[in-house]
Design a protein around this motif. Structure first.
Motif, short mmCIF file in Angstrom:
data_model
loop_
_atom_site.label_atom_id
_atom_site.label_comp_id
_atom_site.label_asym_id
_atom_site.label_seq_id
_atom_site.Cartn_x
_atom_site.Cartn_y
_atom_site.Cartn_z
N HIS A 1 -103.53 -7.60 -57.58
CA HIS A 1 -102.22 -7.03 -57.24
C HIS A 1 -101.63 -7.76 -56.03
O HIS A 1 -100.44 -8.08 -56.01
N GLY A 2 -102.45 -8.04 -55.03
CA GLY A 2 -101.98 -8.80 -53.88
C GLY A 2 -101.51 -10.18 -54.27
O GLY A 2 -100.47 -10.67 -53.80
N ALA A 3 -102.26 -10.84 -55.15
CA ALA A 3 -101.87 -12.17 -55.64
C ALA A 3 -100.56 -12.10 -56.40
O ALA A 3 -99.67 -12.94 -56.24
N ALA A 4 -100.40 -11.07 -57.24
CA ALA A 4 -99.17 -10.90 -58.02
C ALA A 4 -97.98 -10.65 -57.10
O ALA A 4 -96.88 -11.15 -57.34
N ALA A 5 -98.18 -9.87 -56.03
CA ALA A 5 -97.10 -9.62 -55.07
C ALA A 5 -96.68 -10.92 -54.40
O ALA A 5 -95.47 -11.20 -54.26
N ALA A 6 -97.64 -11.75 -54.01
CA ALA A 6 -97.31 -13.04 -53.39
C ALA A 6 -96.56 -13.94 -54.37
O ALA A 6 -95.60 -14.61 -53.98
N GLU A 7 -96.98 -13.93 -55.62
CA GLU A 7 -96.31 -14.76 -56.62
C GLU A 7 -94.87 -14.29 -56.85
O GLU A 7 -93.96 -15.10 -57.01
N TRP A 8 -94.65 -12.96 -56.84
CA TRP A 8 -93.30 -12.43 -56.99
C TRP A 8 -92.44 -12.84 -55.79
O TRP A 8 -91.29 -13.26 -55.95
N LEU A 9 -93.01 -12.75 -54.59
CA LEU A 9 -92.27 -13.15 -53.39
C LEU A 9 -91.98 -14.65 -53.41
O LEU A 9 -90.88 -15.07 -53.03
N ASN A 10 -92.94 -15.45 -53.86
CA ASN A 10 -92.70 -16.90 -54.00
C ASN A 10 -91.48 -17.15 -54.88
O ASN A 10 -90.60 -17.96 -54.53
N ALA A 11 -91.42 -16.48 -56.02
CA ALA A 11 -90.30 -16.68 -56.96
C ALA A 11 -88.98 -16.27 -56.32
O ALA A 11 -87.96 -16.95 -56.51
N GLN A 12 -88.97 -15.17 -55.56
CA GLN A 12 -87.74 -14.72 -54.92
C GLN A 12 -87.26 -15.70 -53.86
O GLN A 12 -86.07 -15.96 -53.72
N VAL A 13 -88.20 -16.26 -53.11
CA VAL A 13 -87.85 -17.24 -52.09
C VAL A 13 -87.31 -18.51 -52.75
O VAL A 13 -86.29 -19.07 -52.33
N LEU A 14 -88.00 -18.98 -53.77
CA LEU A 14 -87.59 -20.22 -54.43
C LEU A 14 -86.25 -20.09 -55.14
O LEU A 14 -85.53 -21.08 -55.29
N SER A 15 -85.89 -18.87 -55.55
CA SER A 15 -84.59 -18.66 -56.18
C SER A 15 -83.48 -18.41 -55.15
O SER A 15 -82.33 -18.26 -55.52
N GLY A 16 -83.85 -18.35 -53.88
CA GLY A 16 -82.86 -18.16 -52.82
C GLY A 16 -82.50 -16.72 -52.53
O GLY A 16 -81.55 -16.46 -51.80
N ASP A 17 -83.26 -15.77 -53.06
CA ASP A 17 -82.96 -14.36 -52.86
C ASP A 17 -83.52 -13.80 -51.57
O ASP A 17 -83.12 -12.72 -51.13
N ILE A 18 -84.46 -14.50 -50.94
CA ILE A 18 -85.04 -14.06 -49.67
C ILE A 18 -84.86 -15.17 -48.65
O ILE A 18 -85.31 -16.29 -48.85
N GLU A 19 -84.22 -14.82 -47.53
CA GLU A 19 -84.05 -15.77 -46.43
C GLU A 19 -85.09 -15.56 -45.35
O GLU A 19 -85.63 -16.51 -44.80
N GLN A 20 -85.33 -14.29 -45.01
CA GLN A 20 -86.31 -13.93 -43.98
C GLN A 20 -87.12 -12.75 -44.50
O GLN A 20 -86.58 -11.84 -45.12
#
Length: 135
Positions: free
Chosen positions: A68-87
């Motif tokens: 679950h922790g790995a999946a959360a990190a992967e979801w966050l990675n995708a959000q950052v790479l798509s430009g949806d997360i700045e900070q």
């Protein structure tokens, strides 16, 4: 801890993942719930490291929680790479945070403004805000 205005906060443990935004000030966070992403636990790579008999017998290792922790990190990675997360500020229990760090993309690492190794996922939002402000 500094939690910039309009930055995102990921509140994670071995079972839950809450995604929030700070609509307050940098030292006086006011968190707004954005989403509770559905994660698909497919990455059980932690299992290789955590298959020792002592950890399994003592109940110190739950592969589903680590996945679950790995999946959360992967979801966050995708959000950052798509430009949806700045900070981003990450709040997670120490075991989950350790597993998440193993899966951070370099771009995600550069966007993290703070990490809090504390289990707050079962706490009400005001308690999370207070913990952030006092960290």
């Amino acid at each position: 801890m500094k939690c910039p205005h309009k930055s995102h906060v990921a509140l994670v443990d071995g079972e839950r993942f809450l995604f929030l935004r700070n609509d307050g000030q940098i030292f006086e966070p006011r968190l707004t719930m954005l989403d509770q992403p559905e994660l698909e636990k497919t990455n059980f790579s932690a299992g290789v490291r955590n298959q020792d008999d002592a950890g399994q017998r003592g109940g110190n290792t739950d592969l589903n929680e680590l996945a679950h922790g790995a999946a959360a990190a992967e979801w966050l990675n995708a959000q950052v790479l798509s430009g949806d997360i700045e900070q981003l500020t990450v709040i997670a229990d120490p075991k989950t945070l350790g597993e998440m760090r193993r899966h951070y993309h370099k771009e995600l690492e550069s966007r993290i403004v703070g990490e809090l190794a504390k289990d707050l996922s079962g706490e009400p939002i005001p308690a999370v805000e207070k913990a952030l402000a006092n960290a």
